[in-house]
Each structure stands twice: as C-alpha cells, then as structure tokens.
Design a protein around this motif. Structure first.
Motif, short mmCIF file in Angstrom:
data_model
loop_
_atom_site.label_atom_id
_atom_site.label_comp_id
_atom_site.label_asym_id
_atom_site.label_seq_id
_atom_site.Cartn_x
_atom_site.Cartn_y
_atom_site.Cartn_z
N ASP A 97 0.82 -1.21 0.00
CA ASP A 97 0.00 0.00 0.00
C ASP A 97 0.85 1.26 0.00
O ASP A 97 0.34 2.36 -0.17
CB ASP A 97 -0.91 0.02 1.23
CG ASP A 97 -2.12 -0.89 1.05
OD1 ASP A 97 -2.44 -1.21 -0.10
OD2 ASP A 97 -2.72 -1.29 2.07
N ASP B 140 -7.31 -4.39 -0.27
CA ASP B 140 -8.70 -4.59 0.12
C ASP B 140 -9.44 -5.59 -0.76
O ASP B 140 -10.64 -5.78 -0.61
CB ASP B 140 -9.46 -3.26 0.13
CG ASP B 140 -9.48 -2.60 -1.25
OD1 ASP B 140 -8.71 -3.03 -2.13
OD2 ASP B 140 -10.28 -1.66 -1.43
N THR C 202 -5.10 7.88 0.50
CA THR C 202 -6.40 7.46 0.00
C THR C 202 -7.50 8.42 0.42
O THR C 202 -8.38 8.78 -0.38
CB THR C 202 -6.74 6.05 0.49
OG1 THR C 202 -5.73 5.15 0.04
CG2 THR C 202 -8.09 5.60 -0.03
N ARG D 268 -18.79 -10.22 -0.61
CA ARG D 268 -17.60 -9.50 -0.16
C ARG D 268 -16.37 -10.40 -0.14
O ARG D 268 -15.25 -9.91 -0.16
CB ARG D 268 -17.84 -8.91 1.23
CG ARG D 268 -18.85 -7.77 1.23
CD ARG D 268 -18.66 -6.91 2.47
NE ARG D 268 -19.76 -5.96 2.59
CZ ARG D 268 -20.81 -6.13 3.40
NH1 ARG D 268 -20.88 -7.19 4.17
NH2 ARG D 268 -21.77 -5.23 3.45
N PRO E 52 -14.53 -7.18 -5.39
CA PRO E 52 -14.08 -5.91 -4.78
C PRO E 52 -15.28 -5.15 -4.25
O PRO E 52 -16.41 -5.28 -4.76
CB PRO E 52 -13.42 -5.18 -5.95
CG PRO E 52 -13.12 -6.23 -6.96
CD PRO E 52 -14.17 -7.28 -6.81
N SER E 53 -15.07 -4.34 -3.25
CA SER E 53 -16.18 -3.61 -2.64
C SER E 53 -16.88 -2.69 -3.63
O SER E 53 -18.08 -2.44 -3.52
CB SER E 53 -15.68 -2.80 -1.44
OG SER E 53 -14.63 -1.93 -1.84
N SER F 295 -16.58 2.60 -1.55
CA SER F 295 -15.67 1.88 -0.66
C SER F 295 -14.68 2.81 0.03
O SER F 295 -14.36 2.62 1.21
CB SER F 295 -14.92 0.80 -1.45
OG SER F 295 -14.23 1.38 -2.54
N GLY G 253 -13.47 4.78 4.67
CA GLY G 253 -12.28 5.24 5.39
C GLY G 253 -12.51 6.58 6.06
O GLY G 253 -12.10 6.80 7.21
N LEU H 48 -12.82 -1.84 9.44
CA LEU H 48 -13.52 -1.58 8.17
C LEU H 48 -14.64 -2.57 7.94
O LEU H 48 -15.74 -2.19 7.52
CB LEU H 48 -12.52 -1.64 7.01
CG LEU H 48 -13.10 -1.41 5.61
CD1 LEU H 48 -13.68 -0.01 5.49
CD2 LEU H 48 -12.01 -1.62 4.55
N SER H 49 -14.41 -3.85 8.23
CA SER H 49 -15.44 -4.87 8.01
C SER H 49 -16.67 -4.61 8.85
O SER H 49 -17.80 -4.87 8.41
CB SER H 49 -14.87 -6.25 8.32
OG SER H 49 -14.42 -6.31 9.67
#
Length: 1016
Positions: free
Chosen positions: A490, A515, A644, A887, A891-892, A967, A971, A987-988
């Motif tokens: 990342d 992710d 991000t 999920r 991808p979200s 998505s 954050g 996050l989940s």
C-alpha cells in the motif's frame, strides 16, 4: 387595434418566441437590381403599398414605418446585418438597405415575421418596385384589404362547414409531438440579434430534371418528393418511424385575396410515418396525400390549435417561389437570406422553379454552418439516390453508402509493423520503453524531487538507487523476461519503485490491492503466473506455479547485459484486471510498445515540464493510474502522491489546488462535480491540465472551468487500448449532451461501424472500434474472449493489424467531434469503475440459495448498484448472508448497495428480461421513507454520514451506498466516527452495517461491552 384584429397567421407569429434569443423574428431577403434606385421614391412606394394592404397593428398609435437607410456597405451581407440591426433597434415593422458592390446593386428588405411571411415579404418588395417604376400594379378595382381577409377568416371559422375541419385539426394537434432534436446540435454562443445558420443548395440541372420527371410520372407535386427525402434524412439521424413536423402552406390565393400582401402562410402540424421496407415512392405518395388533405382543411385550422406552438419547438418545411420582375429602366431578381432570431428550430425550404433550390435555416444557438452544410449534403444525396432508382426502399436510402467512404478518424498515417517500430525506436527516444525513459530522467535530474508523499520525499537519484536495489532482489529470485511480479504493498513509493524494477529485469507487474478479497487475489496470482510478490512490508516473496495459465507471448530474445530497447518493446509491461462480461474478471496484457506509444502521444498532447508538480491520486488497480505517474516521471516532473482519504476528498483536493501550482491532475466527472459543489471552480481552473475521464462528462460540469479559462481535458480509452485512446480539449461549454471524447491520440485509428462492421456516416450511431499501436496483446487465459474482442483490421492494410471492439456506441458530429452515446451491452460505470453486470450476476447466482438475479444501476438519490434476486426459497434466503458471501469474492466497488427480492424477473413479450420494468421495481424498492434519528447515538452517526457524504440529512434506514458512498468513503467515515465517539471500528464492521440504525446499534453494543454491560 387589438389582437382580435389579427389574422390566425399573425397570431401564430406574434406569440412570444421560445428560441431563447428574446428578440422578435425578423425576415430578410435580398434583390439584385440592374442599377441603383431613388431611395426616397422607394420609401414612398413601400408606404403606399402597406397602406393599401391595411395590415393590422398591435398599437393604434404606432404608425407603419418603412425606413430607408443610406449605406456605404460594400457587400450584400453587410447590408443584411445593418438592415437587421437597424430594424430591431428602432422597432419598425420593415426596412430597406441599399448596397452597391462589385457584384451588383443589392436591395435588402427586412420585416417583422408577424407582418409578413417569407413569400409575403418578397411579394411586398416586388409591388413596391412596380409602383416605383410605374409598372404593373394590382387591379385598382380590387379593393380587398388584409382586414377583409381577417373578417373572411373569422366567418369561415364560425360556419357549420368548418366543424369537420376543426375536428380534423384537433386530432392532429392532439397527437402532435414536435420533432425537436437531431442529436447533432451544439450550444453555440450568439449575441442577439442573431442571423440564422443558413445554407443554400441549388440542385444540379440533371437532378432538377429528374425531380420534375419523377413528379410527373407518379402524379405528385415536387415538394412532396423533397419533403419525403427530408424525412429520410431525419430518420437516418433520429430513427423513430414517425416525424411530427410543421408544414407551412400558403393562404388563400383566389381572385379576391390573391394580390394581398401580408402574412398568409399557415403553419400546420403534420404527423408523417415512415415504413422502412416500403419503396421510396410509397413514402412520396403518403406525403403527397397528407399535404393534399392538410391543404383541403387548412382554412379550418383555428385559434384553439395554436396552443401546441409547433413551429417554435421543432422542424419546419416550407415551399416558395422567388420573385423577379422587369419594368421600364429597372429589373430585379430575388436571392433568399437568413432571417434573424428564427422562430423554428430547423426549417427546410424548397424553392420551386426552373432553378430548384434547397434553403436550410437553423437556430443559431444550436446549429453551426458545418451542420447546415452536412444536412444539405444528406438531403441532396438521398434525392439523387432515390430518383436514380425507382425501386429503392426507404431502408436502402437510410443505409450508408459504401461509396461515401469510411467514417474513420485517424491520428496516424501508418501503423508500423513491430520490426520497423523496433528499428525506429533506436533513433527515437520517444519510442523507448518507459522504463528506459524514467532511467534517463533519473540521470538528467538527479537532485530534483521525483516523489513526494506526506512527509516523505525522494529525489530522482534516490529513486534510481532504490529501483536498482529491488532489481537485484528480483533477479536473484529468478524473475526475468515475461515473468510477472505482483505488487501488494500500500506504500505508493514502494509500489512505484517495484514497478520500475520489474521492467529493469524484463518482467511485468500486476497490482494487487490490499482490500481485494483473498479469493480474488489468489485467482489473479494463479491466472497471471506471478513469480514474485512485493509484500505489504516491501519484502519480496518468491512463488512457483507449475500449473499457471500461459500468457499470450511475443517470444522476445533473452536479455543479456543491459536491457535492450528492441526486446523490451515487445515484452509485457503490465497486466491489469477489469470487470468481465464472461462472469470472470478480464486480465489485460499490455506490451511496452503500446505503453511507449501512449507516453509519446501524451508528451505531445499533455506536455509537462521538468520540476512541475503532478498529482497521483488514482488507485493502482485502475489503468488510469499508470499514465498518472509514468508520464511525469519520464519528463523529470515531481509526483505529489495523495493518501487514499485525501485522494477522494473534494475539500482536500480543492485546498491543495488552491495553495499549490499543479501542472497535471485527473479525476472522474463524479469527483469533479463534488469539487464544484464545495466551491472549487477557481482552484480547478488553476491546474495546467485537468484531465477528466472514466465516465461521460456532462457539459454542465465544463462550464465553471472553461468560463474561468481553465484547461479541461476529456479523456477516453478502454483498458484494452492502453489507458487513453483519445483526448478532447474542452474550450467552451457548447455541448448540449456530453462533452465529446475527442480525437484519437497518435498511433490510434477510430472506426465507427455498424453491426456488420461497415462504416457508418456522419451523425449516425455506430460501434467504436479502435485500431493502431495501443492495443493490448490479449486477455490472459481467455483465448475465446480475445478472439471476440480483437478482430482483424480490414482498414489498416497490414496483415497483422487488429481492431478492438469497444462496445461503446458513438456518433461523429459534422464538426468532427466524436460523441459517446451509450454502451451496447450492460456494462456499467460507477465512480469511474467499469463494472460488467455479468460478472456480478455470476457471483450472485453461484450462491446455492439464489435461483436467478439481475443487476441495475439507479441514479436517485445517488448512483448505486442494486441487485434484483430471485431466491430458490424465501424462507431459506438471507440478504445479509448473500452480501457477506459477495464481499469474499468481489471488490467492494462491485458489491451491490441493496438487494431487492423478487418472485421472478420481469420479462417482455419476447420472453427477454424487461430491463425497464426491472429498473422501475428496483427504484421503487429503494425508495425508503425518511425516519429521523431516534437516539443520541443515531443522531451523532447521522451527522458523521452527512459530513462524509456531503448531504443535508439522512434517515436511520437510508443506505450508505445509495446516498453516494463508495468503498473509499468508509475510510473517511471511520475517521469521523473515531473523532465523534472515541472508538476505532474495523472496516469490516462498518461495511456490514450500511445504515445509520445498524451502525448506531453496533456502536452502542461495543460501548456496552467496554463498560461491562451484558447484552440484552
């Protein structure tokens, strides 16, 4: 006088114009004279002619004014402009301008449209000239005036015989739907008074004779043939099989009122149908019958039918003859001119006579001269083909003529073969692989800042040093030519270093987002045969897949010593994954040759100087991110990499652009819209190149930027064509629909084709197919999909040439712009992410509890994905379970925001999925009634939502995705919740609670657990 003294025709013209120019319509015509005339004498003759006509005025105190202007104008056009401006400026009814030029003596006449129609104005000028010269004048024994005509019209309307005609027109008016747009229009800047967009086309003598012979053969009027050809042109551009247009028909022309001047043409609404399989002659006869029937009942058209205001909303057709005459010492001949502030959107006028001519007038705010010329070309072409072949069907005339050539938009003269391209690369630095160009930039600018990320920065020298370190590790791990390197970190600096290091050893890279579901990462690694992975901590982990799927290979020679240019050009540069129509993600393999061509084209179209700052904000798994960092690094610029959160925060972006000089930045139209909503227009306009792509760009979003002289660029390109295939510099907001996608970059060729891969003509919708150097090598592990998407190029003349079938429907406008229309399949775009519904549906139907499913995208309150699901058993189905399962696979960004449970998917009468009904059901299902927060926790969570989503209010049952969240928004929401409640949610946990009520309940449960309170 009052409006009651007006004729029906005057009432039609006198009603307020809806053209947007806020000026009355002024007609204009010109006469070429044999020699100059006495202007004062002409004024007196004109006033006497008007006085004899007795035309009603809106104001009894307003005298009839016919002002003659003296002028030193040297052209007819100058005289037209001065006459129009003078008349409108003074508010007179009519006026003249005389101009003596090298091509003759011109008399220009102008008049308000409610006083005369075009034929009436020309007749009025002829009568005034006859009176001036003492020539033939109207019979003095005929004392009928315009007031007599109005009185006759009123009595006729009240007669019993007129009732049948009134019923006829009531039916016509009731079903009339004005034919408004051809989808060729622009939004043009004009200053009132504005002359209409105008074009004249004299038919060739041969064609004129054929027209007359055709009319005689089938017993119809020539105007019916011309109108039929015009309908074919309209059907070509806007297929609807019915065209509702206004037809202007002259008023009474009998012995009593035939010599009157004034406005005598009625504008009648007609609905004309087009049967594609029928012969053209059948259409001609249908048109002739409609014209005859309308002519029979025209006097019964009444004031009750004026409410449709037809002529100001659509297309108009008229016929007329030109006036000419000769008197002792003077002769004259009429030449049509453009009116000012035309009331009709588009009017075709057929000028009958020995010299048959087409005159086309267009709303100057919507039609440019190039479009008018194109439409005249189309009409003449249809006439020529129809008259030459008596058996021609309407469909045959609508079809494109191969003899007209391909509608190909090409930005290259040739596409070099790989061998020739490799030879040229040795001499052309712009054709070098991007890794070598970045290496050269590191040598040229060692002390300049290459990357800045937060508090960290890296010079070009330090960047080159770290690349070399990774190169050694990768080489020691056995990574070499055509090997794949997965990058799962990342850290953006490590990602960039690892990508360039992979190129240094001849390998290519695959971005692996942290992710992504584990199952999807495993699928990507397996399919691409990843040899080594750069982990989140920056370490390199070596893998060994003996059963990995084979990549499409070019078999470059082995690399020895320094990396050779000719070898790398044909090696792979990267593999990127997008959503796929087959139910599986598409792995697109791109070569260095295509990437080098992309960078070469961007260097010309989006130049960036060494040391300039370029924003890097796009996630690495999107192909748009690639040029965002490759292009600046190859030119010694500085990458300003955003976190991000800041990358998708409109407030952070606007603040950065306001405080720092930015040379290059890109975003989606959705993000651009959010930046404009927070007052970022001035900041955005400061960016040297603001590139927008990923979605159709609405013209309204361009206005705030270009009005501030900002440099806005609309980018277009499927991932299969190496990022950007075309760019369009937005210089104005003249677009009525979406901003065009631009002209192809160097090395690309655009072909707009029909379903049989035949070129379509200008203005018609077709499939965009792209050829040239920028195409991907193919799709990894999908030979069938590769063969279906990449076809042999029949236009390049190169045996190895290919075209990529984009699935995008586009049209080429007469001015050369290419406009995106829609997708030909069910591919969706959400927040710039390409989503093929087939892949999402395949993931849903793979669940054992699901019988059938379909995916739709709703736009209200915000764009979002909604899955319509038919369960095998309602009692054994859970949307929460399905959401959790997806999920783990998708991808979200591809996970539906809401699930709608149906007993069965709606089908149309053909047994196919009824997508319109499906969309309506989905929209109804997500229409949740507003429920205000009921607890303090719900109130504070709702405040966090409003801050993150930039909305005024949310209900406790509203869905986060359906209100504009995505998505990345989660954050920002986690940060807001931490600042509000002092807790850190994973996050989940946040994603699985997509409503205010669910999230508030989770927060309360977590706080009770921390305080030792037992759950209820």
């Amino acid at each position: 006088m009052t409006l009651a003294s007006f004729s029906l025709q005057q009432l039609q013209a006198y009603s307020p114009s809806s053209t947007g120019l806020h000026q009355p319509e002024v007609l204009c015509t010109a006469f070429v004279l044999s020699h100059p005339i006495d202007l004062d004498a002409l004024r007196r003759a004109a006033c006497e002619t008007l006085a004899q006509a007795g035309i009603a005025l809106p104001d009894a105190g307003h005298a009839i004014a016919c002002t003659v202007l003296t002028s030193d104008a040297h052209t007819r056009d100058d005289a037209c402009v001065r006459a129009l401006e003078g008349l409108i400026g003074r508010g007179d009814l009519c006026g003249f301008e005389l101009a003596v030029s090298g091509d003759g003596v011109w008399l220009v006449a102008v008049a308000l449209s409610w006083v005369f129609d075009a034929q009436g104005l020309a007749r009025f000028v002829t009568l005034a000239l006859e009176r001036l010269t003492g020539g033939t004048t109207p019979d003095d024994t005929n004392n009928a005036s315009y007031a007599d005509y109005v009185d006759w019209q009123r009595k006729l309307a009240a007669s019993p015989e007129a009732q049948f005609g009134k019923q006829y027109w009531t039916r016509c008016a009731g079903q009339f739907r004005p034919f408004v747009d051809l989808l060729l229009e622009e939004r043009l800047d004009v200053v009132a008074p504005a002359a209409a967009a105008f074009g004249l086309r004299a038919l060739p003598d041969t064609l004129a004779r054929q027209l007359q012979a055709y009319a005689t053969r089938y017993g119809v009027a020539s105007k019916a043939i011309v109108l039929a050809a015009w309908l074919v042109v309209l059907e070509r551009l806007r297929p609807e099989q019915r065209k509702d247009i206004v037809v202007a028909m002259s008023g009474r022309d009998d012995e009593v009122f035939g010599c009157l001047v004034g406005r005598l043409a009625l504008e009648l609404p007609l609905s004309l149908r087009i049967a594609g399989r029928a012969p053209f002659v059948s259409l001609v006869k249908h048109v002739a019958e409609c014209l005859e029937e309308a002519d029979e009942w025209k006097e019964c058209y009444g004031e009750q039918h004026l409410s449709i205001d037809a002529k100001r909303n659509g297309v108009r057709f008229s016929t007329r003859t030109l006036q000419h005459g000769q008197a002792p010492g003077l002769s004259w001949c009429e030449v049509p001119c453009a009116p000012s502030n035309p009331s009709s959107r588009l009017e075709l006028s057929f000028i009958e006579g020995a010299d048959a001519t087409l005159a086309l007038y267009g709303d100057p705010t919507r039609y440019a001269a190039t479009t008018i010329g194109f439409l005249l070309d189309q009409c003449e072409t249809v006439l020529t083909r129809a008259l030459a072949d008596a058996s021609a069907t309407v469909n045959a005339l609508i079809a494109d003529d191969p003899a007209n050539g391909t509608e190909r938009v090409d930005a290259r003269s040739t596409v070099e073969c790989p061998v020739e391209g490799a030879r040229l690369a040795a001499h052309d630095p712009a054709r070098e692989p991007i890794g070598l160009r970045i290496e050269a930039a590191c040598a040229q600018h060692p002390d300049s800042i290459a990357i800045r990320h937060g508090a960290d920065s890296l010079t070009y020298a330090a960047f080159a040093h770290r690349v070399d370190a990774y190169r050694i590790v990768l080489a020691q791990s056995g990574v070499g030519v055509e090997a794949a390197v997965g990058i799962a970190t990342d850290d953006p600096i490590t990602y960039l270093v690892a990508a360039v290091a992979a190129w240094r050893v001849g390998a290519h890279f695959v971005a692996l987002a942290a992710d992504l579901p584990r199952a999807r990462i495993d699928e990507i690694v397996k399919r691409t045969g990843v040899r080594a992975i750069v982990n989140a901590d920056g370490t390199v982990h070596t893998l060994d897949f003996t059963d990995a799927q084979t990549l499409p290979r070019a078999e470059p020679p082995l690399l020895t010593g320094a990396v050779r240019r000719t070898a790398l050009l044909d090696a792979l540069a990267y593999v990127i994954f997008t959503s796929g129509t087959s139910g599986e993600p598409r792995a697109i393999a791109m070569s260095h040759r295509a990437l080098a061509n992309q960078l070469r084209a961007l260097s010309r179209r989006l130049p960036i100087a060494a040391g300039a700052v370029a924003l890097v904000r796009t996630p690495a798994t999107f192909d748009a991110s690639l040029w965002e960092w490759m292009h600046p690094l190859a030119h010694g610029a500085t990458l300003h990499v955003l976190d991000t959160g800041d990358a998708f925060s409109e407030a952070a972006l606007v603040d950065l652009m306001r405080t720092r000089p930015i040379a290059l930045a890109q975003m989606t139209p959705s993000l651009l819209s959010r930046c404009l909503r927070v007052g970022g227009a001035d900041a955005l306009a400061r960016v040297e190149h603001l590139v927008v792509g990923g979605e159709p760009l609405d013209a309204a979003l361009a206005t705030p930027i270009v009005s501030r002289m900002g440099r806005l660029v609309n980018a277009y390109g499927p991932a299969e064509t190496c990022i950007n295939a075309s760019l369009h510099l937005v210089t104005s907001d003249r677009y009525l629909r979406t901003v065009p996608i631009g002209t192809p970059l160097d090395g690309y060729a655009f072909h707009i084709l029909d379903q049989a891969l035949r070129p379509v003509s200008v203005g018609r919708t077709g499939m965009l197919c792209i050829g040239g150097e920028g195409l991907a090598r193919g799709l990894v592990g999908a030979p069938g999909a590769t063969a279906a998407s990449f076809l042999p190029d029949p236009f390049s003349g190169t045996p190895s040439g290919r075209i990529y079938v984009t699935g995008d429907l586009v049209r080429r406008l007469p001015n050369g712009d290419i406009e995106f229309v829609r997708r030909a399949d069910h591919q969706l775009k959400l927040n710039g992410v390409r989503i093929d519904s087939a892949e999402v549906v395949a993931a849903i139907t793979a669940e054992p509890s699901v019988k059938d499913a379909a995916l739709v995208m709703v736009d209200d309150p915000s764009p979002a994905l909604v899955a319509c699901v038919v369960p095998k058993s309602v009692n054994h189905f859970s949307t929460d379970t399905l959401r959790a399962a997806l999920r783990m696979k998708l991808p979200s960004s591809m996970c539906p925001a809401k699930f709608v449970v149906l007993e069965a998917l709606p089908l149309d009468r053909h047994g196919k999925l009824d997508r319109r009904a499906l969309h309506e059901r989905a929209a109804t299902a997500i229409d949740v009634a507003y429920v205000a927060p009921r607890t303090e926790t719900e109130r504070r969570v709702a405040q966090c939502w409003c801050a993150v989503l930039d909305v005024e209010r949310v209900g406790v049952h509203d869905n986060f995705f359906l209100n504009g969240g995505h998505s990345l928004s989660f954050g920002w929401l986690i940060v807001a919740l931490r600042e509000t409640f002092g807790i850190q949610l994973p996050l989940s946990s946040v994603i699985s609670a997509p409503s205010v009520a669910a999230l508030a309940a989770r927060i309360d449960a977590l706080r009770d657990e921390e305080n030792g309170v037992a759950p209820a």
